[in-house]
Design an enzyme around this catalytic site. Structure first.
Site, PDB file in Angstrom:
ATOM      1  N   ASP A   1     -14.841   3.964   8.244  1.00 41.56           N
ATOM      2  CA  ASP A   1     -15.161   4.160   6.609  1.00 41.56           C
ATOM      3  C   ASP A   1     -15.471   2.394   6.477  1.00 41.56           C
ATOM      4  O   ASP A   1     -15.033   1.810   5.495  1.00 41.56           O
ATOM      5  CB  ASP A   1     -13.732   4.221   6.005  1.00 41.56           C
ATOM      6  CG  ASP A   1     -13.967   4.927   4.756  1.00 41.56           C
ATOM      7  OD1 ASP A   1     -15.173   5.058   4.412  1.00 41.56           O
ATOM      8  OD2 ASP A   1     -13.020   4.801   4.085  1.00 41.56           O
TER       9      ASP A   1
ATOM     10  N   LYS B   1       0.783  -1.185  -0.112  1.00 37.20           N
ATOM     11  CA  LYS B   1       0.049   0.163   0.095  1.00 37.20           C
ATOM     12  C   LYS B   1       0.818   1.262  -0.041  1.00 37.20           C
ATOM     13  O   LYS B   1       1.490   1.699   1.036  1.00 37.20           O
ATOM     14  CB  LYS B   1      -0.844  -0.053   1.273  1.00 37.20           C
ATOM     15  CG  LYS B   1      -1.871   1.163   1.261  1.00 37.20           C
ATOM     16  CD  LYS B   1      -2.913   0.996   2.450  1.00 37.20           C
ATOM     17  CE  LYS B   1      -3.839   2.372   2.654  1.00 37.20           C
ATOM     18  NZ  LYS B   1      -5.051   1.948   3.359  1.00 37.20           N
TER      19      LYS B   1
HETATM   20  P1  ADP Z   1      -7.351   3.418   0.563  1.00 26.32           P
HETATM   21  O1  ADP Z   1      -6.951   3.935   1.800  1.00 26.32           O
HETATM   22  O2  ADP Z   1      -6.589   3.645  -0.822  1.00 26.32           O
HETATM   23  O3  ADP Z   1      -8.996   3.256   0.113  1.00 26.32           O
HETATM   24  P2  ADP Z   1      -7.162   0.481   0.963  1.00 26.32           P
HETATM   25  O4  ADP Z   1      -6.313  -0.094   2.311  1.00 26.32           O
HETATM   26  O5  ADP Z   1      -8.457   0.510   1.306  1.00 26.32           O
HETATM   27  O6  ADP Z   1      -6.714   1.840   0.683  1.00 26.32           O
HETATM   28  O7  ADP Z   1      -6.928  -0.278  -0.271  1.00 26.32           O
HETATM   29  C1  ADP Z   1      -7.482  -0.181  -1.444  1.00 26.32           C
HETATM   30  C2  ADP Z   1      -7.912  -1.327  -2.205  1.00 26.32           C
HETATM   31  O8  ADP Z   1      -6.650  -2.286  -2.583  1.00 26.32           O
HETATM   32  C3  ADP Z   1      -8.791  -2.516  -1.514  1.00 26.32           C
HETATM   33  O9  ADP Z   1     -10.391  -1.663  -1.905  1.00 26.32           O
HETATM   34  C4  ADP Z   1      -8.460  -3.705  -1.874  1.00 26.32           C
HETATM   35  O10 ADP Z   1      -9.203  -3.884  -3.174  1.00 26.32           O
HETATM   36  C5  ADP Z   1      -7.180  -3.704  -2.171  1.00 26.32           C
HETATM   37  N1  ADP Z   1      -6.238  -4.103  -1.005  1.00 26.32           N
HETATM   38  C6  ADP Z   1      -6.093  -3.374   0.121  1.00 26.32           C
HETATM   39  N2  ADP Z   1      -5.447  -4.448   0.940  1.00 26.32           N
HETATM   40  C7  ADP Z   1      -5.511  -5.365   0.332  1.00 26.32           C
HETATM   41  C8  ADP Z   1      -4.820  -6.965   0.656  1.00 26.32           C
HETATM   42  N3  ADP Z   1      -4.173  -6.914   2.043  1.00 26.32           N
HETATM   43  N4  ADP Z   1      -5.048  -7.976  -0.053  1.00 26.32           N
HETATM   44  C9  ADP Z   1      -5.739  -7.866  -1.190  1.00 26.32           C
HETATM   45  N5  ADP Z   1      -6.126  -6.660  -1.686  1.00 26.32           N
HETATM   46  C10 ADP Z   1      -6.066  -5.301  -0.727  1.00 26.32           C
HETATM   47 MG    MG Z   2     -10.222   1.846   1.202  1.00 25.80          MG
END
Ligand code: ADP
Ligand code: MG
Length: 392
Positions: A179, A92
């Site tokens: 959220d 991320k």
């Molecule tokens: P943001 O703060 O940008 O919304 P998120 O942590 O919600 O970031 O991650 C955005 C997207 O990335 C999620 O909706 C998911 O589709 C994908 N994602 C995030 N973490 C994971 C994970 N551990 N495994 C698989 N997909 C992930």
């Molecule tokens: Mg998110």
């Protein structure tokens, strides 16, 4: 993988020092307001996996600041992550525009929640100049926009059992996620389990420094309040232009359509119940087969949507509960609202509801309760007949 994404991944591998030694980026899996998320292969997986348990025992009880220097000169961060089954990780990349405090907040709350099975653990985090990358285990999941149409009541039961189990754990730590929405709950239909991600907006209960909101009083005390409000929320033909009243500040972070009424009414005593409301909105989406269910452009629009369902009388009572005034002259909004069964039938275009859909709708009404004190908690929800005595 499309070319622009390839280009983007290449740029990250080249500019973020050291990242390509450890990870091979596979694809972009998410793009949000605050981050971009990539799927990557952990090239050190075998090595990392082997010394993991040893590392973990020693580090488990230390705050994130207390890092242990490893023999090779690298510093490894804390984590609580159980044995990793997959060599794939989610990277991320938190945008540099996010404030350092916000990033620290997310990392610290995740540290508090280490060991919660349904919360996506943090493996580690890297910083290169002003860029931060968090490393999470990769969770295979399906896209809600694709799966929600095919969800049967039995599927909803699995989804929400998992979601409320996660929320119960988070709320037990007095943490509000803030959220809750489908993209932040990664659900795997085969395993019938999901994990909560994205604690970017999460906070501890009671972190608002403003004087407590009137709603913290018991419901019978609230009734005797003399009306004489400082604050006002107007829904009328226009906003008052020369309003000299002080405006109230409260945390209103979250996603459009998923915000609880107390968030819209700028309540300064928001509790973990705001997450329950958002979970209720997800259930409404599934039962009503409409995504997104609420589609307001702003808070006022969202109140109008809510008022169309609950009616003016209950909206006024809700506003008063938070020391606000709700006024509207929109002719289509009735004094009395509608029952949930009727709304679900209308929204889904079904003729009538099955007994199991009716049971799910009874849970729904406990989740989408305007008064946070009367709204079910995650623990209450798990004890609802929908889970303990399912009709199928
Ligand atoms: P943001 O703060 O940008 O919304 P998120 O942590 O919600 O970031 O991650 C955005 C997207 O990335 C999620 O909706 C998911 O589709 C994908 N994602 C995030 N973490 C994971 C994970 N551990 N495994 C698989 N997909 C992930
Ligand atoms: Mg998110």
């Amino acid at each position: 993988v499309d070319e622009a994404v390839m280009e983007d991944m290449k740029r990250l591998e080249e500019t973020f020092r050291g990242i390509s030694d450890r990870f091979r980026l596979v694809n972009k899996i998410g793009e949000g307001t605050f981050s971009t998320v990539y799927k990557a292969e952990d090239l050190h997986y075998d090595h990392y996996y082997n010394d993991w348990d040893f590392d973990r025992e020693k580090n488990n009880d230390h705050p994130p600041s207390k890092r242990r220097r490893l023999g090779n000169g690298q510093s490894r961060s804390w984590s609580s992550h159980p044995k990793r089954k997959s060599r794939y990780v989610a990277l991320k990349k938190i945008y540099v525009t996010s404030s350092p405090l916000r990033i620290q907040n997310e990392l610290e709350l995740l540290f508090d929640l280490r060991g919660c099975k349904s919360v996506c653990p943090l493996i580690t985090a890297f910083r290169h100049q002003d860029q931060v990358v968090a490393v999470l285990p990769y969770f295979p999941h399906t896209d809600f926009r694709i799966q929600y149409r095919t969800f049967m009541v039995a599927d909803m039961r699995c989804y929400f059992r998992s979601l409320f189990t996660a929320l119960q754990a988070v709320h037990k730590h007095n943490i509000l996620h803030r959220d809750i929405k489908p993209t932040n709950f990664l659900y795997n239909p085969e395993r019938r389990e999901g994990v909560l991600v994205d604690f970017g907006l999460a906070e501890r209960e009671g972190s608002d420094c403003a004087p407590p909101c009137f709603c913290v009083n018991a419901p019978n005390v609230r009734r005797f309040r003399v009306i004489g409000n400082h604050y006002s929320t107007h829904i009328s033909t226009g906003y008052p232009k020369n309003d000299s009243r002080p405006s109230r500040r409260a945390n209103r972070a979250g996603t459009r359509g998923f915000r609880a009424p107390e968030v819209l009414f700028k309540c300064t005593s928001q509790t973990t119940k705001i997450d329950i409301w958002s979970a209720g909105v997800i259930l409404l989406t599934l039962l009503g087969r409409r995504f997104p269910f609420f589609n307001s452009a702003d808070d006022i629009d969202a109140m109008i949507e809510m008022a169309s369902i609950f009616g003016i009388r209950r909206m006024k009572a809700t506003a008063t509960m938070h020391g606000q005034v709700f006024e509207t002259n929109i002719p289509t909004i009735g004094e009395k609202g509608y029952g949930w069964e009727k709304l679900v039938v209308w929204s889904s275009c079904l003729q009538s509801l099955t007994e199991s859909e009716k049971q799910a709708t009874r849970l729904l009404s406990g989740l989408l309760e305007l008064d946070p004190q009367k709204r079910l908690s995650a623990k209450d929800a798990l004890q609802h007949e929908f889970f303990t005595n399912p009709i199928d």
